[in-house]
Motif scaffolding. Structure first.
Motif, PDB file in Angstrom:
ATOM      1  N   ALA A  24      71.515  10.287  64.075  1.00 44.00           N
ATOM      2  CA  ALA A  24      70.813   9.015  63.917  1.00 44.00           C
ATOM      3  C   ALA A  24      69.313   9.249  63.794  1.00 44.00           C
ATOM      4  CB  ALA A  24      71.092   8.101  65.113  1.00 44.00           C
ATOM      5  N   PRO A  25      68.616   8.464  62.944  1.00 43.54           N
ATOM      6  CA  PRO A  25      67.153   8.539  62.909  1.00 43.54           C
ATOM      7  C   PRO A  25      66.562   7.879  64.157  1.00 43.54           C
ATOM      8  CG  PRO A  25      67.943   6.834  61.417  1.00 43.54           C
ATOM      9  CD  PRO A  25      69.156   7.536  61.932  1.00 43.54           C
ATOM     10  N   LEU A  26      65.557   8.493  64.725  1.00 43.83           N
ATOM     11  CA  LEU A  26      64.939   7.989  65.949  1.00 43.83           C
ATOM     12  C   LEU A  26      63.486   7.658  65.648  1.00 43.83           C
ATOM     13  CD1 LEU A  26      65.434   9.368  69.504  1.00 43.83           C
ATOM     14  CD2 LEU A  26      63.129   8.938  68.682  1.00 43.83           C
ATOM     15  N   GLU A  27      63.073   6.436  66.026  1.00 45.84           N
ATOM     16  CA  GLU A  27      61.705   5.991  65.778  1.00 45.84           C
ATOM     17  C   GLU A  27      60.905   6.069  67.074  1.00 45.84           C
ATOM     18  OE1 GLU A  27      61.668   2.144  63.905  1.00 45.84           O
ATOM     19  OE2 GLU A  27      63.551   2.541  62.859  1.00 45.84           O
ATOM     20  N   PRO A  28      59.951   7.001  67.163  1.00 47.88           N
ATOM     21  CA  PRO A  28      59.144   7.131  68.382  1.00 47.88           C
ATOM     22  C   PRO A  28      58.249   5.912  68.590  1.00 47.88           C
ATOM     23  CG  PRO A  28      58.979   9.088  66.977  1.00 47.88           C
ATOM     24  CD  PRO A  28      59.618   8.010  66.159  1.00 47.88           C
ATOM     25  N   ALA A  29      57.889   5.694  69.839  1.00 50.66           N
ATOM     26  CA  ALA A  29      56.952   4.603  70.147  1.00 50.66           C
ATOM     27  C   ALA A  29      55.546   4.951  69.674  1.00 50.66           C
ATOM     28  CB  ALA A  29      56.961   4.334  71.653  1.00 50.66           C
ATOM     29  N   ARG A  30      55.236   6.236  69.595  1.00 53.54           N
ATOM     30  CA  ARG A  30      53.909   6.670  69.135  1.00 53.54           C
ATOM     31  C   ARG A  30      53.780   6.450  67.628  1.00 53.54           C
ATOM     32  NH1 ARG A  30      53.449  12.718  71.225  1.00 53.54           N
ATOM     33  NH2 ARG A  30      51.803  12.638  69.617  1.00 53.54           N
ATOM     34  N   LYS A  31      52.696   5.829  67.226  1.00 59.39           N
ATOM     35  CA  LYS A  31      52.491   5.523  65.814  1.00 59.39           C
ATOM     36  C   LYS A  31      52.139   6.757  65.000  1.00 59.39           C
ATOM     37  CE  LYS A  31      53.163   1.173  66.598  1.00 59.39           C
ATOM     38  NZ  LYS A  31      54.431   0.529  66.149  1.00 59.39           N
ATOM     39  N   ASP A  32      51.678   7.837  65.680  1.00 55.43           N
ATOM     40  CA  ASP A  32      51.276   9.039  64.944  1.00 55.43           C
ATOM     41  C   ASP A  32      52.460   9.941  64.610  1.00 55.43           C
ATOM     42  OD1 ASP A  32      51.535   9.457  67.726  1.00 55.43           O
ATOM     43  OD2 ASP A  32      50.483  11.380  67.562  1.00 55.43           O
ATOM     44  N   LEU A  33      53.651   9.573  65.089  1.00 56.56           N
ATOM     45  CA  LEU A  33      54.850  10.367  64.807  1.00 56.56           C
ATOM     46  C   LEU A  33      55.764   9.614  63.858  1.00 56.56           C
ATOM     47  CD1 LEU A  33      55.809  11.821  68.326  1.00 56.56           C
ATOM     48  CD2 LEU A  33      54.736  13.027  66.425  1.00 56.56           C
ATOM     49  N   PRO A  34      56.250  10.271  62.822  1.00 56.12           N
ATOM     50  CA  PRO A  34      57.195   9.613  61.913  1.00 56.12           C
ATOM     51  C   PRO A  34      58.586   9.551  62.530  1.00 56.12           C
ATOM     52  CG  PRO A  34      56.881  11.894  61.255  1.00 56.12           C
ATOM     53  CD  PRO A  34      55.944  11.649  62.413  1.00 56.12           C
ATOM     54  N   ALA A  35      59.480   8.843  61.869  1.00 58.13           N
ATOM     55  CA  ALA A  35      60.876   8.793  62.316  1.00 58.13           C
ATOM     56  C   ALA A  35      61.484  10.188  62.239  1.00 58.13           C
ATOM     57  CB  ALA A  35      61.666   7.813  61.459  1.00 58.13           C
ATOM     58  N   LEU A  36      62.317  10.512  63.209  1.00 58.83           N
ATOM     59  CA  LEU A  36      62.900  11.855  63.317  1.00 58.83           C
ATOM     60  C   LEU A  36      64.401  11.787  63.076  1.00 58.83           C
ATOM     61  CD1 LEU A  36      61.098  12.972  66.607  1.00 58.83           C
ATOM     62  CD2 LEU A  36      60.388  13.486  64.264  1.00 58.83           C
ATOM     63  N   SER A  43      54.617  14.109  80.283  1.00 56.38           N
ATOM     64  CA  SER A  43      54.724  12.895  81.100  1.00 56.38           C
ATOM     65  C   SER A  43      56.187  12.499  81.293  1.00 56.38           C
ATOM     66  CB  SER A  43      53.957  11.747  80.443  1.00 56.38           C
ATOM     67  OG  SER A  43      54.493  11.459  79.163  1.00 56.38           O
ATOM     68  N   ASN A  44      56.424  11.729  82.347  1.00 61.70           N
ATOM     69  CA  ASN A  44      57.763  11.248  82.655  1.00 61.70           C
ATOM     70  C   ASN A  44      58.086  10.047  81.759  1.00 61.70           C
ATOM     71  OD1 ASN A  44      60.116  10.204  83.752  1.00 61.70           O
ATOM     72  ND2 ASN A  44      59.493  10.526  85.871  1.00 61.70           N
ATOM     73  N   PRO A  45      59.123  10.151  80.907  1.00 60.93           N
ATOM     74  CA  PRO A  45      59.394   9.066  79.959  1.00 60.93           C
ATOM     75  C   PRO A  45      60.363   8.001  80.459  1.00 60.93           C
ATOM     76  CG  PRO A  45      60.763  10.937  79.398  1.00 60.93           C
ATOM     77  CD  PRO A  45      59.981  11.324  80.634  1.00 60.93           C
ATOM     78  N   ILE A  46      60.754   8.079  81.731  1.00 57.64           N
ATOM     79  CA  ILE A  46      61.739   7.118  82.244  1.00 57.64           C
ATOM     80  C   ILE A  46      61.205   5.695  82.083  1.00 57.64           C
ATOM     81  CG2 ILE A  46      63.078   6.385  84.253  1.00 57.64           C
ATOM     82  CD1 ILE A  46      63.817   9.122  83.075  1.00 57.64           C
ATOM     83  N   GLY A  47      62.022   4.839  81.501  1.00 59.65           N
ATOM     84  CA  GLY A  47      61.637   3.457  81.260  1.00 59.65           C
ATOM     85  C   GLY A  47      61.050   3.212  79.890  1.00 59.65           C
ATOM     86  N   GLN A  48      60.713   4.280  79.175  1.00 64.24           N
ATOM     87  CA  GLN A  48      60.175   4.123  77.826  1.00 64.24           C
ATOM     88  C   GLN A  48      61.278   3.688  76.869  1.00 64.24           C
ATOM     89  OE1 GLN A  48      57.011   4.409  76.831  1.00 64.24           O
ATOM     90  NE2 GLN A  48      56.250   4.957  78.892  1.00 64.24           N
ATOM     91  N   ARG A  49      60.879   3.067  75.775  1.00 64.08           N
ATOM     92  CA  ARG A  49      61.857   2.594  74.797  1.00 64.08           C
ATOM     93  C   ARG A  49      61.656   3.301  73.458  1.00 64.08           C
ATOM     94  NH1 ARG A  49      63.632  -3.705  75.267  1.00 64.08           N
ATOM     95  NH2 ARG A  49      64.342  -3.620  77.440  1.00 64.08           N
ATOM     96  N   LEU A  50      62.780   3.642  72.852  1.00 64.77           N
ATOM     97  CA  LEU A  50      62.786   4.274  71.540  1.00 64.77           C
ATOM     98  C   LEU A  50      63.755   3.509  70.655  1.00 64.77           C
ATOM     99  CD1 LEU A  50      63.065   7.997  72.718  1.00 64.77           C
ATOM    100  CD2 LEU A  50      61.009   6.872  71.850  1.00 64.77           C
TER     101      LEU A  50
END
Length: 435
Positions: free
Chosen positions: A105-117, A168-175
């Protein structure tokens, strides 16, 4: 006397240094070639989870049609249909259960400087982490409720977590993935067993670690793209719903049981297939089977004949090196005939001469082992440069480290038997008259 003979053996290394260096190098090259190939085979065929490999079991069903079926022939397919995987999950059999669904599956990071992976991962149940001893660096596995409702949660692999969030600890972050926001509930620590025994069919046996893990029900709800093999013995209608309702096999299933429960699980599976036959399934009436981890790896021939052949060829090269070493030892010991004659005249027995020269040969083997170990590390490093999958296998554990020295000394002693025996046959009188 052993200590004295050992000192003589060390001193003898400085006699005729060119001949000694040639013997040590010949032995080291042979040992390095055999040990490096044996190390790869050892890493490929070793038990990947020794503490519970006998308790992790793969069930095999033959749900193919009667057409073109020959009774008694192994179907070979170690995956199962969605129908059976769902039924086994609901069965309550074993201590733990999980489906393994390879997902891309393609994954879209929350960071705008990273493209979809483009990422690959697994759709599993929460039991997966405890069953296969997956260590968690942050957070925890999702809950049973998340499993049941197919929640949009995920456990990230460590490499992917560091790529997206650094240290950093990514727990709770959304992707965002598959058109939905997924909440990170955990991060798996470094875990990538080689071979990847939990997903051998339709997967990369010695590939990289998974990028993420999501609930199996979630992967089904989102109709996730399959990353793996699929086998369909009959035509089906297009669409994901028809795949779920078909007899196509594309999922892997695992049970964890206690050692005493294997026969009980086998009996339950026999009963299950009997019930399914009443519903018109399993028409071939073939017996179902259970395989533990090592049995499964053997069935799927994870260690191929080409790998075993490479080891035999390497040991053949070692035998050739031993023949050359025998010739060099004969030359070295023959040059000391006068010394042997004097020792025999002074009362040394043939047995003592044999011991002395055999210990000296062992010293040569020890020196060859040290050099062979260095060359082995160099050979494994070169093999590791071919790719990450090879690099994970091209590493020497303590068992192989000790075997390097044992093999080197044993090879030297074997090569030294004939030269040492010839040295014992020196006649003192003839040698003394020739002086």
């Amino acid at each position: 006397m052993f200590a004295y003979y050992f000192k003589l053996g060390v001193r003898s290394l400085r006699r005729n240094r060119f001949l000694t260096a040639l013997m040590v190098l010949t032995l080291a090259v042979g040992v390095a070639a055999s040990v490096s190939t044996l190390t790869i085979l050892h890493m490929m065929s070793g038990d990947p989870i020794p503490d519970k490999s006998s308790r992790l079991l793969v069930p095999q069903f033959d749900n193919g049609p009667l057409q073109d079926y020959t009774p008694g022939v192994d179907p070979g397919d170690m995956q199962m249909s969605y129908i059976d995987a769902s039924n086994l999950l609901k069965s309550g059999q074993g201590e733990r259960r999980t489906v393994v669904y390879g997902v891309a599956a393609p994954l879209e990071p929350a960071r705008k400087d990273l493209p979809a992976l483009n990422t690959t991962g697994m759709g599993v149940t929460r039991d997966f982490f405890a069953m296969f001893n997956v260590p968690l660096m942050h957070g925890q596995a999702w809950s049973e409720a998340d499993d049941a409702r197919g929640a949009d949660v995920m456990v990230l692999g460590r490499a992917m977590a560091e790529k997206l969030f650094g240290n950093s600890n990514p727990i709770g972050q959304r992707l965002r993935m598959m058109g939905a926001p997924f909440t990170v509930v955990g991060v798996a620590d470094k875990w990538n067993p080689r071979p990847r025994y939990y997903k051998l069919v339709g997967g990369d046996t010695f590939g990289d670690a998974d990028d993420f893990y999501i609930p199996f029900a979630t992967a089904i709800r989102h109709e996730a793209d399959l990353n793996g093999g699929i086998s369909c013995s009959s035509k089906r209608d297009p669409g994901f719903a028809s795949l779920l309702a078909s007899e196509c096999t594309w999922l892997q299933f695992w049970f964890e049981t206690s050692s005493a429960d294997r026969s009980e699980l086998q009996s339950w599976l026999d009963g299950y297939t009997g019930e399914q036959r009443k519903l018109g399934r399993f028409k071939r009436n073939a017996p179902n089977k259970l395989y533990d981890v090592m049995e499964w790896m053997e069935k799927l021939k994870i260690v191929g004949n080409d790998s075993k052949l490479s080891v035999w060829l390497a040991f053949g090269f070692l035998a050739l090196c031993l023949v050359n070493t025998i010739g060099l030892l004969l030359a070295k010991f023959s040059a000391r005939a006068a010394e042997i004659g004097v020792r025999r005249a002074l009362g040394a027995s043939r047995r003592e001469i044999f011991r002395q020269f055999l210990v000296e040969t062992a010293v040569v083997g020890l020196a060859g082992g040290v050099l062979g170990l260095v060359l082995s590390f160099g050979a494994l490093a070169l093999l590791g440069m071919q790719g990450s999958s090879t690099a994970a296998l091209a590493r020497m554990d303590w068992q192989m480290l000790g075997m390097t020295f044992v093999l080197s000394v044993a090879a030297a002693l074997l090569a030294g038997l004939l030269p040492t025996w010839r040295a014992c046959q020196v006649t003192p009188a003839i040698q003394l008259k020739s002086q």
